[in-house]
Design a protein around this motif. Sequence first.
Motif, PDB file in Angstrom:
ATOM      1  N   ASP A 164      20.666 -13.604  -5.458  1.00  0.00           N
ATOM      2  CA  ASP A 164      21.353 -13.120  -6.668  1.00  0.00           C
ATOM      3  C   ASP A 164      20.021 -13.832  -7.585  1.00  0.00           C
ATOM      4  O   ASP A 164      19.166 -14.521  -7.240  1.00  0.00           O
ATOM      5  CB  ASP A 164      22.619 -14.026  -6.929  1.00  0.00           C
ATOM      6  CG  ASP A 164      23.735 -13.449  -6.397  1.00  0.00           C
ATOM      7  OD1 ASP A 164      23.477 -12.355  -5.526  1.00  0.00           O
ATOM      8  OD2 ASP A 164      24.755 -14.031  -6.376  1.00  0.00           O
ATOM      9  N   ARG A 176      23.633  -9.250  -8.756  1.00  0.00           N
ATOM     10  CA  ARG A 176      23.428  -9.194  -7.416  1.00  0.00           C
ATOM     11  C   ARG A 176      23.557  -7.838  -6.968  1.00  0.00           C
ATOM     12  O   ARG A 176      24.044  -6.979  -7.712  1.00  0.00           O
ATOM     13  CB  ARG A 176      24.163 -10.221  -6.498  1.00  0.00           C
ATOM     14  CG  ARG A 176      25.619  -9.731  -6.621  1.00  0.00           C
ATOM     15  CD  ARG A 176      26.542 -10.460  -5.628  1.00  0.00           C
ATOM     16  NE  ARG A 176      25.896 -11.213  -4.291  1.00  0.00           N
ATOM     17  CZ  ARG A 176      26.031 -10.479  -3.183  1.00  0.00           C
ATOM     18  NH1 ARG A 176      26.825  -9.091  -2.923  1.00  0.00           N
ATOM     19  NH2 ARG A 176      25.468 -10.788  -2.164  1.00  0.00           N
ATOM     20  N   LYS A 177      22.799  -7.421  -5.823  1.00  0.00           N
ATOM     21  CA  LYS A 177      22.051  -7.990  -4.835  1.00  0.00           C
ATOM     22  C   LYS A 177      20.603  -7.545  -4.980  1.00  0.00           C
ATOM     23  O   LYS A 177      20.443  -6.453  -4.971  1.00  0.00           O
ATOM     24  CB  LYS A 177      22.609  -8.249  -3.624  1.00  0.00           C
ATOM     25  CG  LYS A 177      22.298  -7.208  -2.706  1.00  0.00           C
ATOM     26  CD  LYS A 177      23.228  -7.571  -1.513  1.00  0.00           C
ATOM     27  CE  LYS A 177      23.041  -6.441  -0.389  1.00  0.00           C
ATOM     28  NZ  LYS A 177      21.732  -6.129  -0.079  1.00  0.00           N
TER      29      LYS A 177
END
Length: 291
Positions: free
Chosen positions: A94, A269-270
């Motif tokens: 992240d 994310r991601k």
Amino acid sequence: MKHAYLILAHHEFELLGYLLEALDDPRNTVFIHFDKKVAVLPVLRTSFANVIILEERVDVRWGDVSIVAAELLLFQTAQNHGKYSHYHLLSGVDMPLQTQDVIHSFCAKHANKQFIGYSQGDQKAHIERKVQRYHLFPKHFRTSGNMGDKLRKILRFICLRLQIILDIKRNLDIEFKKGTQWLSLTDEFVAFLLAQKDDILKRYNYTFCADEIFVQTACWNSRFREQIYDMTHEGNGSQRFIQWRDNQLIDWEVKDFDTLQRSDLLFARKFTSRHNDLPAAILRKLKEADL
């Protein structure tokens, strides 16, 4: 107040380095749980943030309650270490989309809010399949293709079909909710969650993908329901920018940089090392904004 960043990591450690650099602030303590299967841990350095790598590690298996156990271990370790205004659960792939000044100010403005994403629409079928049936061999949801895994998959399927035919259900004493597992919680709610740790692990044993359900459910069935930041939008509620397409999680690519920069959400994310120029560019922008 200080913030605790709780990171579940198992690979892509170059990206973890970018994330750690983006969180490197004296107001932060970073707690990292490395999957027990990781044999050699990366060397990580910060200049300002305190980094604590958990000595106790869980053998995390996709879809299994071991993910829940690892998350609870992170929350417990952080709360044992000190008092934090917010606990942000992130994966090692992240990135924050805002500076630490913005994140801290936003959380201070909404000091008593729980940033938990709730899935929209009718989730009854998902709930029933995931947590109201017994799932055999939960550590082997992702198979390697060997004969043992194939046999376990067949037995699991037979067991599920029999439960459907015989209308066998479990966990009928609670209203379940689901959403993204990545969230930001207050100190008070984390303490409330940890007080139920044993019951949570017992309830969600032999279930499927309980990491998407246990926090949402605990909050919904408590007085903290009134503190949910946004029940109507999963991304805004969790303050996570996540790409989904046909129920599949999509990696961010370099071409998405402008889209990410325009977002008001706190995290995304991601990311992937195949496009590691992107987190590097986000990090540069964050550093420029801090000047």
